[in-house]
Design an enzyme around this catalytic site. Structure first.
Site, short mmCIF file in Angstrom:
data_model
loop_
_atom_site.label_atom_id
_atom_site.label_comp_id
_atom_site.label_asym_id
_atom_site.label_seq_id
_atom_site.Cartn_x
_atom_site.Cartn_y
_atom_site.Cartn_z
N SER A 144 5.79 4.40 8.08
CA SER A 144 4.63 5.29 8.26
C SER A 144 4.73 5.88 9.66
CB SER A 144 3.36 4.44 8.16
OG SER A 144 2.24 5.17 8.63
N TYR A 157 -2.03 -3.18 9.69
CA TYR A 157 -1.13 -2.16 9.14
C TYR A 157 -0.13 -1.69 10.20
CZ TYR A 157 0.25 2.01 6.44
OH TYR A 157 0.96 2.97 5.75
P1 NAD Z 1 -0.12 3.30 -3.68
O1 NAD Z 1 -1.34 2.47 -3.46
O2 NAD Z 1 -0.24 4.57 -4.48
O3 NAD Z 1 1.01 2.40 -4.36
C1 NAD Z 1 1.29 1.12 -3.88
C2 NAD Z 1 2.25 0.44 -4.83
O4 NAD Z 1 2.48 -0.87 -4.31
C3 NAD Z 1 1.72 0.29 -6.25
O5 NAD Z 1 2.79 0.43 -7.16
C4 NAD Z 1 1.21 -1.16 -6.27
O6 NAD Z 1 1.23 -1.77 -7.55
C5 NAD Z 1 2.23 -1.82 -5.34
N1 NAD Z 1 1.75 -3.07 -4.77
C6 NAD Z 1 0.66 -3.31 -4.01
N2 NAD Z 1 0.56 -4.63 -3.75
C7 NAD Z 1 1.64 -5.23 -4.34
C8 NAD Z 1 2.09 -6.56 -4.43
N3 NAD Z 1 1.44 -7.59 -3.87
N4 NAD Z 1 3.23 -6.81 -5.14
C9 NAD Z 1 3.90 -5.80 -5.74
N5 NAD Z 1 3.51 -4.52 -5.69
C10 NAD Z 1 2.39 -4.24 -4.99
O7 NAD Z 1 0.48 3.58 -2.22
P2 NAD Z 1 1.28 4.82 -1.63
O8 NAD Z 1 0.31 5.72 -0.96
O9 NAD Z 1 2.25 5.37 -2.61
O10 NAD Z 1 2.10 4.06 -0.45
C11 NAD Z 1 3.43 3.56 -0.62
C12 NAD Z 1 4.00 3.17 0.74
O11 NAD Z 1 4.01 4.29 1.62
C13 NAD Z 1 3.19 2.07 1.45
O12 NAD Z 1 4.07 1.19 2.11
C14 NAD Z 1 2.36 2.87 2.46
O13 NAD Z 1 2.02 2.08 3.58
C15 NAD Z 1 3.32 3.99 2.81
N6 NAD Z 1 2.64 5.19 3.33
C16 NAD Z 1 1.77 5.92 2.55
C17 NAD Z 1 1.17 7.09 3.08
C18 NAD Z 1 0.23 7.97 2.26
O14 NAD Z 1 -0.31 8.94 2.81
N7 NAD Z 1 0.03 7.73 0.98
C19 NAD Z 1 1.44 7.45 4.39
C20 NAD Z 1 2.32 6.67 5.16
C21 NAD Z 1 2.91 5.54 4.61
#
Ligand code: NAD
Length: 262
Positions: A144, A157
């Site tokens: 991130s 985080y």
């Molecule tokens: P999301 O909530 O849409 O998806 C998260 C995924 O992780 C889901 O498939 C969920 O089932 C899985 N998950 C959660 N807890 C789990 C566990 N204990 N065991 C197995 N699977 C688990 O999230 P996203 O927005 O797609 O984010 C994905 C990654 O990208 C994360 O690491 C997040 O920190 C990072 N990120 C997201 C953004 C954003 O703007 N969406 C920005 C920067 C970083």
């Protein structure tokens, strides 16, 4: 033999986008995500099946909980056995909690560190031997902008993502003699269902129109007032996984519209 990728947290959002891009590039995919009941498990299996049909690749789905090292090891061994190899590991599963430090629930701290950071250690350890024996591996960590910058109220985080930056650099050094690279992709705000819902909540909370919420509330740290799209991150993952990216290792690549240029 077709190349294969494990993508943690790939039943939604960025992980699903990564899976689409890598499947589109011909990779067999091990999907993973939380499946709290039979309905969620069926839905995840359906996503995996549809991806297999659409891109003519093999897919599997594992509900391994990233808080449970034994389940992580089983998932990695299953992918290795069924696909014959694991070339790419995308550590993407992640959770968030926003709270001042003095009110931050201890169990939330533990869960965030376990899922966002410690799971990436267990997955990497589990695929390492196979990658080393084949002289090829690509580990891609979804961190991130918060792996490079802090924001208040996100202590767990930010700490977990900075931790993965350290893991990324260390695995890059250890993987160098074995053809294994390790890099991090650092998004700012990405348009996922989670963020889409946040916009609607913020519109109500601030009594603002969508554009105003996006510019003034959500993207105020981005120089480019737009969201990254999941396929854009997927395209970067496909490149990092390629032979052409063999000299790129140990780096954190921001995809954040200029946030960390500040
Ligand atoms: P999301 O909530 O849409 O998806 C998260 C995924 O992780 C889901 O498939 C969920 O089932 C899985 N998950 C959660 N807890 C789990 C566990 N204990 N065991 C197995 N699977 C688990 O999230 P996203 O927005 O797609 O984010 C994905 C990654 O990208 C994360 O690491 C997040 O920190 C990072 N990120 C997201 C953004 C954003 O703007 N969406 C920005 C920067 C970083």
């Amino acid at each position: 033999m077709a190349k294969a990728a494990i993508i943690t947290g790939s039943t939604s959002g960025i992980g699903l986008g990564m899976a689409e891009s890598l499947a589109g590039a011909g990779y067999n995919i091990m999907f993973n995500g939380l499946a709290r009941d039979e309905k969620e498990k069926n839905a995840a299996e359906e996503v995996a099946k549809k991806t297999a049909e659409r891109y003519e690749v093999k897919t599997l789905f594992s509900p391994a909980n990233m808080m449970k090292p034994e389940e992580i090891r089983e998932m990695c061994a299953w992918a290795e056995k069924d696909f014959g190899q694991v070339d790419v590991l995308v550590n993407n599963a992640g959770i968030q909690h926003v709270s001042p430090i003095d009110e931050f629930p201890e169990e939330k701290w533990d869960a965030i560190i376990a899922i966002n950071l410690t799971a990436a250690f267990h997955t990497s350890k589990a695929v390492w031997k196979g990658m080393k024996s084949r002289g090829f591996g690509r580990i891609i960590n979804l961190t991130s902008a918060h792996a490079l910058r802090a924001s208040e109220f996100k202590s767990a985080y930010v700490s977990s993502k900075h931790g993965v930056t350290g893991l990324t650099k260390t695995l890059a050094l250890e993987g160098a003699p074995h053809g294994i690279t390790c890099n991090a992709i650092c998004p700012g705000y990405v348009m996922t269902p989670l963020v889409q819902n946040q916009i609607e909540d913020q519109m109500k909370a601030h009594n603002m129109e969508r554009d105003e919420v996006v510019e003034k509330v959500m993207l105020y740290k981005h120089a480019i007032k737009d969201f990254a799209q999941v396929h854009e991150l997927g395209a970067l993952a496909v490149f990092l996984a390629s032979d052409e990216a063999k000299m790129i290792t140990g780096v954190s690549i921001p995809v954040d519209g200029g946030w960390t240029a500040r």
